[in-house]
Design a protein around this motif. Structure first.
Motif, mmCIF file in Angstrom:
data_model
loop_
_atom_site.group_PDB
_atom_site.id
_atom_site.type_symbol
_atom_site.label_atom_id
_atom_site.label_comp_id
_atom_site.label_asym_id
_atom_site.label_seq_id
_atom_site.Cartn_x
_atom_site.Cartn_y
_atom_site.Cartn_z
ATOM 1 N N VAL A 2 8.079 -11.756 26.069
ATOM 2 C CA VAL A 2 6.967 -12.615 26.476
ATOM 3 C C VAL A 2 6.053 -12.851 25.289
ATOM 4 O O VAL A 2 6.014 -12.050 24.363
ATOM 5 C CB VAL A 2 6.157 -12.002 27.651
ATOM 6 C CG1 VAL A 2 7.038 -11.838 28.875
ATOM 7 C CG2 VAL A 2 5.549 -10.676 27.250
ATOM 8 N N PRO A 3 5.317 -13.962 25.280
ATOM 9 C CA PRO A 3 4.412 -14.221 24.153
ATOM 10 C C PRO A 3 3.366 -13.119 24.013
ATOM 11 O O PRO A 3 2.928 -12.531 25.000
ATOM 12 C CB PRO A 3 3.753 -15.553 24.521
ATOM 13 C CG PRO A 3 4.673 -16.175 25.513
ATOM 14 C CD PRO A 3 5.318 -15.050 26.252
ATOM 15 N N LEU A 4 2.978 -12.860 22.782
ATOM 16 C CA LEU A 4 2.014 -11.812 22.467
ATOM 17 C C LEU A 4 0.846 -12.427 21.718
ATOM 18 O O LEU A 4 1.038 -13.173 20.759
ATOM 19 C CB LEU A 4 2.685 -10.745 21.598
ATOM 20 C CG LEU A 4 1.839 -9.575 21.096
ATOM 21 C CD1 LEU A 4 1.367 -8.722 22.267
ATOM 22 C CD2 LEU A 4 2.650 -8.731 20.122
ATOM 23 N N ARG A 5 -0.370 -12.140 22.172
ATOM 24 C CA ARG A 5 -1.564 -12.605 21.468
ATOM 25 C C ARG A 5 -2.309 -11.386 20.951
ATOM 26 O O ARG A 5 -2.651 -10.484 21.711
ATOM 27 C CB ARG A 5 -2.466 -13.416 22.392
ATOM 28 C CG ARG A 5 -3.760 -13.880 21.705
ATOM 29 C CD ARG A 5 -4.514 -14.898 22.545
ATOM 30 N NE ARG A 5 -4.947 -14.382 23.814
ATOM 31 C CZ ARG A 5 -6.217 -14.310 24.212
ATOM 32 N NH1 ARG A 5 -7.192 -14.731 23.429
ATOM 33 N NH2 ARG A 5 -6.528 -13.848 25.393
ATOM 34 N N THR A 57 -0.711 -12.297 32.978
ATOM 35 C CA THR A 57 -0.978 -11.718 31.668
ATOM 36 C C THR A 57 -1.328 -10.242 31.796
ATOM 37 O O THR A 57 -2.096 -9.853 32.673
ATOM 38 C CB THR A 57 -2.148 -12.447 30.985
ATOM 39 O OG1 THR A 57 -1.793 -13.819 30.832
ATOM 40 C CG2 THR A 57 -2.459 -11.859 29.624
ATOM 41 N N LEU A 58 -0.774 -9.424 30.927
ATOM 42 C CA LEU A 58 -1.142 -8.017 30.861
ATOM 43 C C LEU A 58 -2.005 -7.811 29.623
ATOM 44 O O LEU A 58 -1.573 -8.059 28.506
ATOM 45 C CB LEU A 58 0.088 -7.113 30.777
ATOM 46 C CG LEU A 58 -0.221 -5.615 30.612
ATOM 47 C CD1 LEU A 58 -0.953 -5.077 31.840
ATOM 48 C CD2 LEU A 58 1.060 -4.832 30.365
ATOM 49 N N VAL A 59 -3.238 -7.366 29.836
ATOM 50 C CA VAL A 59 -4.131 -7.038 28.733
ATOM 51 C C VAL A 59 -3.855 -5.591 28.346
ATOM 52 O O VAL A 59 -3.903 -4.692 29.192
ATOM 53 C CB VAL A 59 -5.617 -7.212 29.128
ATOM 54 C CG1 VAL A 59 -6.531 -6.699 28.023
ATOM 55 C CG2 VAL A 59 -5.905 -8.670 29.437
ATOM 56 N N CYS A 60 -3.543 -5.372 27.078
ATOM 57 C CA CYS A 60 -3.310 -4.036 26.536
ATOM 58 C C CYS A 60 -4.394 -3.773 25.498
ATOM 59 O O CYS A 60 -4.568 -4.578 24.587
ATOM 60 C CB CYS A 60 -1.942 -3.936 25.869
ATOM 61 S SG CYS A 60 -0.572 -4.382 26.930
ATOM 62 N N GLN A 86 -6.923 -7.766 37.650
ATOM 63 C CA GLN A 86 -5.496 -7.467 37.507
ATOM 64 C C GLN A 86 -5.343 -6.207 36.658
ATOM 65 O O GLN A 86 -6.286 -5.768 36.015
ATOM 66 C CB GLN A 86 -4.772 -8.637 36.846
ATOM 67 C CG GLN A 86 -5.278 -8.960 35.450
ATOM 68 C CD GLN A 86 -4.955 -10.380 35.048
ATOM 69 O OE1 GLN A 86 -5.394 -11.317 35.690
ATOM 70 N NE2 GLN A 86 -4.196 -10.522 33.994
ATOM 71 N N PRO A 87 -4.156 -5.602 36.668
ATOM 72 C CA PRO A 87 -3.960 -4.371 35.899
ATOM 73 C C PRO A 87 -4.198 -4.579 34.396
ATOM 74 O O PRO A 87 -3.941 -5.643 33.852
ATOM 75 C CB PRO A 87 -2.491 -4.020 36.158
ATOM 76 C CG PRO A 87 -2.180 -4.677 37.459
ATOM 77 C CD PRO A 87 -2.975 -5.950 37.460
ATOM 78 N N VAL A 88 -4.712 -3.533 33.762
ATOM 79 C CA VAL A 88 -4.953 -3.499 32.328
ATOM 80 C C VAL A 88 -4.341 -2.205 31.803
ATOM 81 O O VAL A 88 -4.511 -1.147 32.412
ATOM 82 C CB VAL A 88 -6.468 -3.514 32.011
ATOM 83 C CG1 VAL A 88 -6.723 -3.365 30.517
ATOM 84 C CG2 VAL A 88 -7.120 -4.776 32.553
ATOM 85 N N LEU A 89 -3.621 -2.270 30.699
ATOM 86 C CA LEU A 89 -3.053 -1.075 30.082
ATOM 87 C C LEU A 89 -4.031 -0.576 29.032
ATOM 88 O O LEU A 89 -4.289 -1.259 28.044
ATOM 89 C CB LEU A 89 -1.695 -1.389 29.444
ATOM 90 C CG LEU A 89 -1.027 -0.231 28.713
ATOM 91 C CD1 LEU A 89 -0.739 0.920 29.661
ATOM 92 C CD2 LEU A 89 0.259 -0.700 28.054
ATOM 93 N N ASP A 121 1.424 -0.878 44.116
ATOM 94 C CA ASP A 121 2.322 -1.987 43.779
ATOM 95 C C ASP A 121 2.549 -2.110 42.269
ATOM 96 O O ASP A 121 3.698 -2.197 41.830
ATOM 97 C CB ASP A 121 1.823 -3.301 44.371
ATOM 98 C CG ASP A 121 2.062 -3.388 45.874
ATOM 99 O OD1 ASP A 121 2.909 -2.619 46.389
ATOM 100 O OD2 ASP A 121 1.398 -4.210 46.531
ATOM 101 N N PRO A 122 1.478 -2.109 41.451
ATOM 102 C CA PRO A 122 1.729 -2.154 40.003
ATOM 103 C C PRO A 122 2.514 -0.932 39.506
ATOM 104 O O PRO A 122 3.384 -1.066 38.640
ATOM 105 C CB PRO A 122 0.322 -2.186 39.387
ATOM 106 C CG PRO A 122 -0.563 -2.703 40.459
ATOM 107 C CD PRO A 122 0.039 -2.239 41.747
#
Length: 197
Positions: A2-5, A57-60, A86-89, A121-122
């Protein structure tokens, strides 16, 4: 795939140095995925992180642990968590550099509340995606068992057993004992192969 920013905040006198740093990181990961970099000079880094985030989107992010939440999260991390729905790592300051998400258990931390159960769920999705065992954990004060009736029996782990049965795909569960839930969970994660809380 997946794209990474890659995003960082920089003051005007450090933009050039940080731009070079982000470009080097982007080059290292370019073979795996599309990478873009972004430097922001806004006062509100949480706003820059959360602006335009799409639901998938997953924010890490890392955290130095210098915030109000019992020194578990920095103030930027705390603001991002309060803003995003939403979930954040979050990677804490003591996580070894060679840690792998696919090399340990995924642990859903529960306390009996509906809010905590939203992690199920996550957690199950991470477990399935990484092929990692899914565990449930609850922290109780020492000497005060969690009394939850299941099938007529009152057992300390009854609540977790009930949730595991309802959710499915749970490998095991454990009731931890500590006066401070955060300390209990950190100790548990350090003692067994936990990849993600």
């Amino acid at each position: 795939g997946v794209p990474l920013r890659l995003l960082s905040r920089a003051s005007s006198d450090e933009k050039e140095e940080l731009a070079g740093y982000l470009a080097e990181l982007a080059d290292r990961h370019a073979a795996l995925t599309d990478v873009e970099t972004q430097l922001v000079d806004v006062e509100s880094i949480p706003g820059a992180i959360t602006a335009g985030i799409e639901p998938a989107t997953l924010v890490c992010m890392s955290s130095h642990g210098r915030g109000r939440s019992e020194a578990l999260m920095g103030s930027v991390t705390e603001a991002v968590l309060r803003t995003l729905g939403q979930p954040v790592l979050v990677v804490g300051p003591h996580v070894p550099e060679d840690s792998r998400l696919d090399d340990g258990w995924i642990v859903a931390c529960l306390d009996g509340s509906d809010l905590a159960e939203r992690t199920l769920d996550p957690a199950r999705a991470w477990s399935q995606c990484l092929g990692s065992p899914l565990w449930l954990a609850q922290v109780a004060a020492p000497g005060t068992p969690v009394e939850v009736a299941t099938g007529g029996d009152v057992t300390e782990a009854g609540y977790l057993a009930s949730v595991a049965h309802q959710v499915g795909g749970v490998d095991s569960w454990d009731v931890l004992h500590d006066d401070h839930p955060a300390d209990g969970l950190v100790g548990f994660a350090a003692a067994v192969p936990v990849a993600l809380l």
